[in-house]
Design an enzyme around this catalytic site. Structure first.
Site, PDB file in Angstrom:
ATOM      1  N   GLY A 181      61.707 -82.437 -51.398  1.00  0.00           N
ATOM      2  CA  GLY A 181      60.743 -83.517 -51.307  1.00  0.00           C
ATOM      3  C   GLY A 181      59.844 -83.550 -52.532  1.00  0.00           C
ATOM      4  O   GLY A 181      59.741 -82.581 -53.283  1.00  0.00           O
ATOM      5  N   VAL A 190      58.036 -85.884 -59.719  1.00  0.00           N
ATOM      6  CA  VAL A 190      58.194 -85.086 -60.928  1.00  0.00           C
ATOM      7  C   VAL A 190      57.150 -83.980 -60.994  1.00  0.00           C
ATOM      8  O   VAL A 190      55.958 -84.201 -60.763  1.00  0.00           O
ATOM      9  CB  VAL A 190      58.080 -85.979 -62.183  1.00  0.00           C
ATOM     10  CG1 VAL A 190      58.093 -85.120 -63.449  1.00  0.00           C
ATOM     11  CG2 VAL A 190      59.225 -86.976 -62.239  1.00  0.00           C
ATOM     12  N   THR A 191      57.610 -82.775 -61.338  1.00  0.00           N
ATOM     13  CA  THR A 191      56.694 -81.672 -61.598  1.00  0.00           C
ATOM     14  C   THR A 191      57.321 -80.771 -62.658  1.00  0.00           C
ATOM     15  O   THR A 191      58.410 -81.051 -63.177  1.00  0.00           O
ATOM     16  CB  THR A 191      56.361 -80.884 -60.318  1.00  0.00           C
ATOM     17  OG1 THR A 191      55.266 -79.992 -60.590  1.00  0.00           O
ATOM     18  CG2 THR A 191      57.561 -80.091 -59.814  1.00  0.00           C
ATOM     19  N   HIS A 242      58.208 -76.636 -64.011  1.00  0.00           N
ATOM     20  CA  HIS A 242      58.345 -75.207 -63.738  1.00  0.00           C
ATOM     21  C   HIS A 242      58.600 -74.492 -65.053  1.00  0.00           C
ATOM     22  O   HIS A 242      59.381 -74.981 -65.895  1.00  0.00           O
ATOM     23  CB  HIS A 242      59.502 -74.929 -62.781  1.00  0.00           C
ATOM     24  CG  HIS A 242      59.328 -75.524 -61.426  1.00  0.00           C
ATOM     25  ND1 HIS A 242      58.184 -75.348 -60.675  1.00  0.00           N
ATOM     26  CD2 HIS A 242      60.148 -76.287 -60.667  1.00  0.00           C
ATOM     27  CE1 HIS A 242      58.308 -75.980 -59.525  1.00  0.00           C
ATOM     28  NE2 HIS A 242      59.485 -76.567 -59.502  1.00  0.00           N
ATOM     29  N   GLY A 287      57.461 -77.979 -52.268  1.00  0.00           N
ATOM     30  CA  GLY A 287      58.561 -78.926 -52.074  1.00  0.00           C
ATOM     31  C   GLY A 287      59.692 -78.212 -51.362  1.00  0.00           C
ATOM     32  O   GLY A 287      60.114 -77.135 -51.791  1.00  0.00           O
ATOM     33  N   GLY A 343      60.702 -74.306 -52.082  1.00  0.00           N
ATOM     34  CA  GLY A 343      59.523 -73.585 -51.620  1.00  0.00           C
ATOM     35  C   GLY A 343      58.255 -73.985 -52.334  1.00  0.00           C
ATOM     36  O   GLY A 343      57.759 -75.089 -52.153  1.00  0.00           O
ATOM     37  N   PHE A 344      57.730 -73.102 -53.213  1.00  0.00           N
ATOM     38  CA  PHE A 344      56.430 -73.364 -53.834  1.00  0.00           C
ATOM     39  C   PHE A 344      56.429 -72.896 -55.278  1.00  0.00           C
ATOM     40  O   PHE A 344      57.285 -72.115 -55.717  1.00  0.00           O
ATOM     41  CB  PHE A 344      55.314 -72.650 -53.069  1.00  0.00           C
ATOM     42  CG  PHE A 344      55.378 -71.138 -53.154  1.00  0.00           C
ATOM     43  CD1 PHE A 344      54.797 -70.454 -54.213  1.00  0.00           C
ATOM     44  CD2 PHE A 344      56.021 -70.400 -52.166  1.00  0.00           C
ATOM     45  CE1 PHE A 344      54.855 -69.066 -54.304  1.00  0.00           C
ATOM     46  CE2 PHE A 344      56.092 -69.011 -52.239  1.00  0.00           C
ATOM     47  CZ  PHE A 344      55.509 -68.343 -53.311  1.00  0.00           C
ATOM     48  N   ALA A 345      55.437 -73.394 -56.028  1.00  0.00           N
ATOM     49  CA  ALA A 345      55.170 -72.929 -57.388  1.00  0.00           C
ATOM     50  C   ALA A 345      53.668 -72.750 -57.526  1.00  0.00           C
ATOM     51  O   ALA A 345      52.890 -73.607 -57.091  1.00  0.00           O
ATOM     52  CB  ALA A 345      55.686 -73.922 -58.417  1.00  0.00           C
ATOM     53  N   CYS A 396      53.555 -84.860 -59.716  1.00  0.00           N
ATOM     54  CA  CYS A 396      53.581 -85.241 -58.293  1.00  0.00           C
ATOM     55  C   CYS A 396      53.001 -86.629 -58.048  1.00  0.00           C
ATOM     56  O   CYS A 396      52.575 -86.940 -56.924  1.00  0.00           O
ATOM     57  CB  CYS A 396      52.863 -84.197 -57.443  1.00  0.00           C
ATOM     58  SG  CYS A 396      53.516 -82.527 -57.645  1.00  0.00           S
TER      59      CYS A 396
END
Length: 328
Positions: A95, A98-99, A101, A177, A188-190, A207
């Protein structure tokens, strides 16, 4: 008769990984567990939840909300622009929008069986959010921040309803997400740790939130020291020098075990096959070792780092696709 749950197995990767390879790894782990649940629900593979903690090489990713037909042309142009900065690009089924990592950020991939946890999708996201907010709350001192929060607590979720961890109304430190297939979670998460990811975030509207900027744990002072009797092993990062990937993962592991595994965690490579590290972890451990070995070979063949510490500076990076007055 209910089948007893096993302690969560965790693994921390030693070096930043290519994002597309971790996508493949996640798909394989979920497929293995789905097959195990179908063929033998009592097997360790079917019952053992897994947490993988890692850093990525610089990568911009997009989720399901950006895969709509109305978004595809805009996303194709963004891909070219951001690739010029020196980052990879990946389209995912998680879900969100744009982000970014990359190094200086801990990414947690969570492979949980929601049927065993007795959690709905909404409740699962809420628990991940509360877990991260408790960690960040205990790691930062927001009292001196001009736009700090009442009670020195982060927003989770944001007052406007956005999912994530927000130290102040205008800043975000962690994104969430997820993807779920037949009750099995992935992605999961960042969580931003150091300042390294922040210049990359400046190239996008992360986001889809134009009024919110990215920050890291290093953007804020640590909380006042408490007597050791009042703290948990995961609860504080005593000094800025400890705001590193290794220090944060050491503190996150017991917290994730407490919130999702009944307080128990074991190292992935120490489970199964008599606890032998070269054989441990079963099929999931084999996949993890293959990825670590592949990443080490790539780094050796390249003679060093495979990624840029900072985005490539160029006027082209300011020529993004503008939608409603912002680069999306």
């Amino acid at each position: 008769m209910s089948i007893p749950r096993l302690p969560i197995a965790y693994h921390v990767f030693k070096r930043p990984l290519a994002y597309h390879r971790t996508l493949q790894l996640q798909d394989k782990i979920v497929e293995l567990r789905l097959n195990a649940k179908k063929e033998d629900p009592t097997s360790e593979l079917a019952r053992r939840d897994v947490v993988l903690l890692l850093e990525h090489r610089p990568t911009f990713t997009t989720g399901r909300r950006d895969s709509l037909p109305t978004s595809l042309a805009r996303i194709d142009l963004e891909k070219d622009r951001l690739a010029h900065a020196g980052a990879d690009w990946a389209v995912t089924r998680r879900g969100g929008q744009v982000t970014y990592h990359g190094p200086g950020q801990v990414v947690g991939y969570l492979f949980f069986d929601l049927s065993g946890l007795n959690l709905s999708t909404r409740c699962y996201v809420d628990r991940v959010q509360k877990t991260l907010s408790s960690f960040v709350d205990s790691s930062l001192d927001l009292s001196a921040t001009p736009n700090g929060n009442k009670g020195n607590k982060v927003y989770a979720p944001h007052p406007d309803g956005h999912v994530g961890i927000f130290p102040t109304y205008q800043t975000k430190i962690s994104s969430i997400g997820i993807q779920i297939r037949r009750y099995l979670t992935s992605h999961g998460f960042a969580l931003n740790i150091t300042p390294t990811p922040l210049p990359w975030f400046n190239l996008i509207t992360a986001c889809g939130l134009p009024s919110i900027s990215a920050v890291s744990l290093s953007s804020f002072p640590p909380p006042p020291a408490l007597p050791s009797a009042q703290t948990e092993p995961y609860s504080t990062l005593p000094s800025p020098s400890e705001r590193t990937f290794d220090a944060v993962t050491r503190r996150l592991i017991p917290l994730l075990g407490e919130k999702f595994g009944g307080g128990e965690v074991v190292e992935l490579m120490g489970v199964g096959e008599g606890g032998k590290e070269e054989l441990g972890g079963g099929e999931v451990g084999r996949l993890v070792r293959e990825l670590e070995d592949e990443s080490a070979r790539e780094e050796k063949d390249a003679g060093g780092s495979l990624w840029r510490e900072e985005p490539r500076g160029d006027k082209r990076l300011g020529e993004g696709v503008v939608e409603e007055g912002r680069i999306s």
